[in-house]
Design an enzyme around this catalytic site. Structure first.
Site, PDB file in Angstrom:
ATOM      1  N   ASP A 186      -1.642  10.046  -8.398  1.00  0.00           N
ATOM      2  CA  ASP A 186      -0.601  10.288  -7.401  1.00  0.00           C
ATOM      3  C   ASP A 186       0.618  10.953  -8.023  1.00  0.00           C
ATOM      4  O   ASP A 186       0.721  11.066  -9.248  1.00  0.00           O
ATOM      5  CB  ASP A 186      -0.200   8.974  -6.700  1.00  0.00           C
ATOM      6  N   ASN A 199       1.763  -5.467  -3.563  1.00  0.00           N
ATOM      7  CA  ASN A 199       1.189  -5.591  -2.217  1.00  0.00           C
ATOM      8  C   ASN A 199      -0.285  -5.160  -2.187  1.00  0.00           C
ATOM      9  O   ASN A 199      -0.853  -4.960  -1.130  1.00  0.00           O
ATOM     10  CB  ASN A 199       2.000  -4.757  -1.216  1.00  0.00           C
ATOM     11  N   HIS A 217      -1.571  -2.337  -3.386  1.00  0.00           N
ATOM     12  CA  HIS A 217      -1.882  -0.901  -3.317  1.00  0.00           C
ATOM     13  C   HIS A 217      -2.564  -0.431  -4.608  1.00  0.00           C
ATOM     14  O   HIS A 217      -2.323  -0.964  -5.695  1.00  0.00           O
ATOM     15  CB  HIS A 217      -0.656  -0.046  -2.954  1.00  0.00           C
ATOM     16  N   GLU A 267      -1.153   2.352   0.487  1.00  0.00           N
ATOM     17  CA  GLU A 267      -0.443   1.158   0.911  1.00  0.00           C
ATOM     18  C   GLU A 267      -1.273   0.388   1.936  1.00  0.00           C
ATOM     19  O   GLU A 267      -2.270   0.916   2.456  1.00  0.00           O
ATOM     20  CB  GLU A 267       0.910   1.574   1.527  1.00  0.00           C
TER      21      GLU A 267
HETATM   22  C1  GLP Z   1       2.921   2.491  -8.745  1.00  0.00           C
HETATM   23  C2  GLP Z   1       1.753   3.504  -8.798  1.00  0.00           C
HETATM   24  C3  GLP Z   1       0.443   2.780  -8.911  1.00  0.00           C
HETATM   25  C4  GLP Z   1       0.659   1.613  -9.842  1.00  0.00           C
HETATM   26  C5  GLP Z   1       1.507   0.569  -9.165  1.00  0.00           C
HETATM   27  C6  GLP Z   1       1.945  -0.576 -10.050  1.00  0.00           C
HETATM   28  O1  GLP Z   1       3.994   2.831  -8.032  1.00  0.00           O
HETATM   29  N1  GLP Z   1       1.676   4.523  -7.818  1.00  0.00           N
HETATM   30  O2  GLP Z   1      -0.549   3.684  -9.346  1.00  0.00           O
HETATM   31  O3  GLP Z   1      -0.557   1.052 -10.196  1.00  0.00           O
HETATM   32  O4  GLP Z   1       2.578   1.164  -8.480  1.00  0.00           O
HETATM   33  O5  GLP Z   1       3.023  -0.221 -10.848  1.00  0.00           O
HETATM   34  P1  GLP Z   1       3.386  -0.966 -12.191  1.00  0.00           P
HETATM   35  O6  GLP Z   1       2.273  -0.731 -13.115  1.00  0.00           O
HETATM   36  O7  GLP Z   1       4.652  -0.317 -12.656  1.00  0.00           O
HETATM   37  O8  GLP Z   1       3.548  -2.400 -11.851  1.00  0.00           O
END
Ligand code: GLP
Length: 243
Positions: free
Chosen positions: A70, A142, A144, A149
């Site tokens: 992404d 959440n 995702h 989402e």
């Molecule tokens: C982000 C990304 C995801 C990631 C998730 C968790 O915003 N788009 O790909 O796995 O949220 O983030 P973090 O690893 O910083 O907890």
């Protein structure tokens, strides 16, 4: 019980080492492996293992291809450092010696998006490269994966998405203020992710435990917890830290 393998690790270091292994095995077997990459705090330990292995010349990433999950839409120029392209260049691609020409994102964050852009062309690009051999996933609080989402369709392809309030809040820690966090992103879809031949999901902080619990208990896809899309996949391993 679903078929997903859950590997509970004792430390964040162990999570990082273990989650790196399927990628290192793949690249040793095929130097032209295709990897799906993630951003956020979660993969940093694993990426440090890749850098260490590359610097020690036990592995070379120079011929592999990558497709990131992404990218933010609408980042302010002052926040360039928070674009996922810059994050990957700094934390992995540069130090581990990837060929940048073979690293791909759903769109270029610093170029305007042309009206009518069909982001699903990214899925076609991945397919043309032979498909993803190993996909790395973090998970949002959440549930995702990528930026899919709650409410995302299980067959969704790469597309423009709106970020959930909780995601904006969680990701505000990287920005000067919550106002600066983009409200939209382009993300591979759940359907895109499920096409990978092997999937590695990593959860190494306490706030992910509810999502892991939802995944452990899921018998079928529950759109309220997008990560449960993975129960439909035959080769998923979750590396997680219980405390
Ligand atoms: C982000 C990304 C995801 C990631 C998730 C968790 O915003 N788009 O790909 O796995 O949220 O983030 P973090 O690893 O910083 O907890």
């Amino acid at each position: 019980m679903n078929e997903i393998k859950f590997i509970e690790c004792a430390t964040a270091e162990e999570v990082a080492e273990q989650a790196a292994q399927p990628f290192l095995d793949a690249i040793k077997a095929n130097p032209e492996s295709v990897f799906g990459m993630a951003t956020g705090s979660t993969p940093l330990g694993t990426y440090a293992v890749f850098v260490r292995e590359a610097k020690a010349k036990r592995v070379s990433f120079s011929r592999c291809a990558t497709f990131n999950l992404d990218e933010y839409v609408g980042l302010k120029p002052k926040d360039a450092a928070h674009s996922y392209r810059v994050f990957m260049n700094n934390n992995l691609f540069g130090p581990a010696g990837f060929n940048l020409d073979r690293t791909h994102f759903p769109f270029k964050w610093d170029e305007p998006i042309k009206p009518g852009t069909d982001f699903a062309a990214y899925d076609a690009h991945i397919a043309a490269a032979g498909g993803i051999d190993v996909q790395y996933l973090g998970v949002g609080e959440n549930g995702h994966i990528g930026f899919n989402e709650p409410g995302s369709d299980i067959s969704s392809r790469t597309r423009l998405v709106k970020l959930a309030e909780q995601t904006i809040k969680n990701n505000s820690r990287f920005f000067d203020s919550e106002e600066d966090v983009p409200k939209e992103a382009v993300s591979m879809g759940l359907g895109s992710i499920l096409k990978a031949r092997k999937i590695v999901l990593v959860a190494n902080t306490k706030n992910k435990l509810k999502a892991i619990e939802a995944l452990r208990n899921a018998q079928a896809f529950n759109p309220e917890w997008p990560c449960t899309a993975l129960v439909a996949h035959p080769d998923v391993t979750v590396y997680w830290l219980a405390k």
